[in-house]
Design a protein around this motif. Sequence first.
Motif, PDB file in Angstrom:
ATOM      1  N   VAL A  41      39.462 -13.893   3.865  1.00  0.00           N
ATOM      2  CA  VAL A  41      38.193 -13.723   4.570  1.00  0.00           C
ATOM      3  C   VAL A  41      38.340 -12.714   5.700  1.00  0.00           C
ATOM      4  O   VAL A  41      37.488 -11.835   5.898  1.00  0.00           O
ATOM      5  CB  VAL A  41      37.680 -15.073   5.111  1.00  0.00           C
ATOM      6  N   LEU A  42      39.435 -12.828   6.454  1.00  0.00           N
ATOM      7  CA  LEU A  42      39.667 -11.897   7.558  1.00  0.00           C
ATOM      8  C   LEU A  42      39.909 -10.476   7.041  1.00  0.00           C
ATOM      9  O   LEU A  42      39.451  -9.501   7.639  1.00  0.00           O
ATOM     10  CB  LEU A  42      40.863 -12.361   8.390  1.00  0.00           C
ATOM     11  N   LEU A  64      37.677  -7.195   7.922  1.00  0.00           N
ATOM     12  CA  LEU A  64      38.254  -5.966   8.458  1.00  0.00           C
ATOM     13  C   LEU A  64      37.828  -4.762   7.627  1.00  0.00           C
ATOM     14  O   LEU A  64      37.459  -3.708   8.172  1.00  0.00           O
ATOM     15  CB  LEU A  64      39.780  -6.077   8.480  1.00  0.00           C
ATOM     16  N   LEU A  65      37.869  -4.905   6.309  1.00  0.00           N
ATOM     17  CA  LEU A  65      37.435  -3.812   5.434  1.00  0.00           C
ATOM     18  C   LEU A  65      35.954  -3.519   5.632  1.00  0.00           C
ATOM     19  O   LEU A  65      35.530  -2.362   5.592  1.00  0.00           O
ATOM     20  CB  LEU A  65      37.715  -4.180   3.972  1.00  0.00           C
ATOM     21  N   GLU A  66      35.165  -4.566   5.861  1.00  0.00           N
ATOM     22  CA  GLU A  66      33.734  -4.395   6.123  1.00  0.00           C
ATOM     23  C   GLU A  66      33.514  -3.612   7.412  1.00  0.00           C
ATOM     24  O   GLU A  66      32.661  -2.710   7.471  1.00  0.00           O
ATOM     25  CB  GLU A  66      33.062  -5.761   6.225  1.00  0.00           C
ATOM     26  N   VAL A  67      34.279  -3.934   8.445  1.00  0.00           N
ATOM     27  CA  VAL A  67      34.140  -3.246   9.725  1.00  0.00           C
ATOM     28  C   VAL A  67      34.481  -1.764   9.588  1.00  0.00           C
ATOM     29  O   VAL A  67      33.730  -0.882  10.038  1.00  0.00           O
ATOM     30  CB  VAL A  67      35.039  -3.913  10.786  1.00  0.00           C
ATOM     31  N   ILE A  68      35.601  -1.472   8.941  1.00  0.00           N
ATOM     32  CA  ILE A  68      36.024  -0.081   8.796  1.00  0.00           C
ATOM     33  C   ILE A  68      35.014   0.706   7.957  1.00  0.00           C
ATOM     34  O   ILE A  68      34.587   1.810   8.330  1.00  0.00           O
ATOM     35  CB  ILE A  68      37.429  -0.006   8.161  1.00  0.00           C
ATOM     36  N   PHE A 127      36.731   2.017   1.278  1.00  0.00           N
ATOM     37  CA  PHE A 127      36.954   0.738   1.947  1.00  0.00           C
ATOM     38  C   PHE A 127      35.961  -0.323   1.459  1.00  0.00           C
ATOM     39  O   PHE A 127      36.310  -1.503   1.342  1.00  0.00           O
ATOM     40  CB  PHE A 127      36.847   0.908   3.459  1.00  0.00           C
ATOM     41  N   MET A 128      34.733   0.075   1.169  1.00  0.00           N
ATOM     42  CA  MET A 128      33.750  -0.890   0.673  1.00  0.00           C
ATOM     43  C   MET A 128      34.104  -1.366  -0.732  1.00  0.00           C
ATOM     44  O   MET A 128      33.921  -2.542  -1.067  1.00  0.00           O
ATOM     45  CB  MET A 128      32.358  -0.262   0.680  1.00  0.00           C
ATOM     46  N   VAL A 152      30.243 -11.654  12.949  1.00  0.00           N
ATOM     47  CA  VAL A 152      31.016 -11.645  14.200  1.00  0.00           C
ATOM     48  C   VAL A 152      31.873 -10.385  14.291  1.00  0.00           C
ATOM     49  O   VAL A 152      31.935  -9.715  15.327  1.00  0.00           O
ATOM     50  CB  VAL A 152      31.895 -12.906  14.296  1.00  0.00           C
ATOM     51  N   ALA A 153      32.529 -10.043  13.174  1.00  0.00           N
ATOM     52  CA  ALA A 153      33.410  -8.880  13.168  1.00  0.00           C
ATOM     53  C   ALA A 153      32.630  -7.591  13.416  1.00  0.00           C
ATOM     54  O   ALA A 153      33.066  -6.733  14.199  1.00  0.00           O
ATOM     55  CB  ALA A 153      34.155  -8.799  11.832  1.00  0.00           C
TER      56      ALA A 153
END
Length: 321
Positions: A72-73, A77-81, A160-161, A186-187
């Motif tokens: 999940v984390l 992280l990949l979503e944020v980038i 990344f997506m 949250v991220a």
Amino acid sequence: MLAKENGRALLAMFLSTAFFMFNDATLKYTAQTMPLGQVIFLRGLVTTALMGMVCLYLGQFKIGWRLCHPVVLARALLEVIGSMMYLTALTKMPMANATAMLQAMPLMVTAGAAIVYGEIVGWRRWSAVASGFVGVMLIIQPGLDGFDAWALLALGAVFFMATRDLVTRRMPKGLPSFGVTFVVCVAVTFMGAGLGATEVWVPVDTWYLWPILGSSAFIIGAYYFAIVSNRLGELVAVAPMRYTGLLWATAIGVLVWGTFPDWITMTGMVIVVGSGLYTVHRERLRLRAEQAVEQAEVNKKAASRPSASQDPASTRAAATA
């Protein structure tokens, strides 16, 4: 994989793509007068609060730290980038060109699913996805001027997506999709705060309220249905449905900005829709063939079993009697 599950996954991806397009249009419009980091942060506050209330109501926080599962984390992280790269490119280049870059994702996801998960991808489905990408190019009609450093940034976001979607399949089955969506919210909110630290923020008045709320609702729907789709269906079957985002983008352009597509764009739309429908058709044929083979094996095993009249023990008992 059951046909019913793939059907639900296709519908979920269709809705996710639509919400993403609405969010992109709203965010790009708002970012014209508000710094991007501030827009993302304010939207993140709203989405995190809304998703937190939904998760609290559904009791999805009862699993506690399980929501912080490494997969999940990693997905967050990949979503944020990916989001940071794509949204930055979106504000620096025409939305049509940025959307065109995004349509390369089904190709990356299909290749990744075949390599990582061993999902079967025949030449017909490869051809359908490739044809869809050709249709995308006809719709967007990108000129060489559009492919600059920002376009490369958008392509990096696509990588990344696509990796994010592949990682989603590794999440444990018991994790609730709303809870995973909350972690992503949250991220992304922290991403907006970090990006906003380098910007000069503007005062927030009531004019910004509705765009922020609208973008928040769209992004929640997009995140949730994307997670549901990638967890429920086969990636190679679901990925081409992302092409429908171009149809939503065209409709938004007609209704909001009054931009009507020309005949080349219409041709591209027909190719995109046709390739998507053909991919679904091939998936149904494959599933039917697999079900037929499984049923034949079941029938073969049943036929090879001795019946009651052929049972040696029954035959001896009959002879003794």
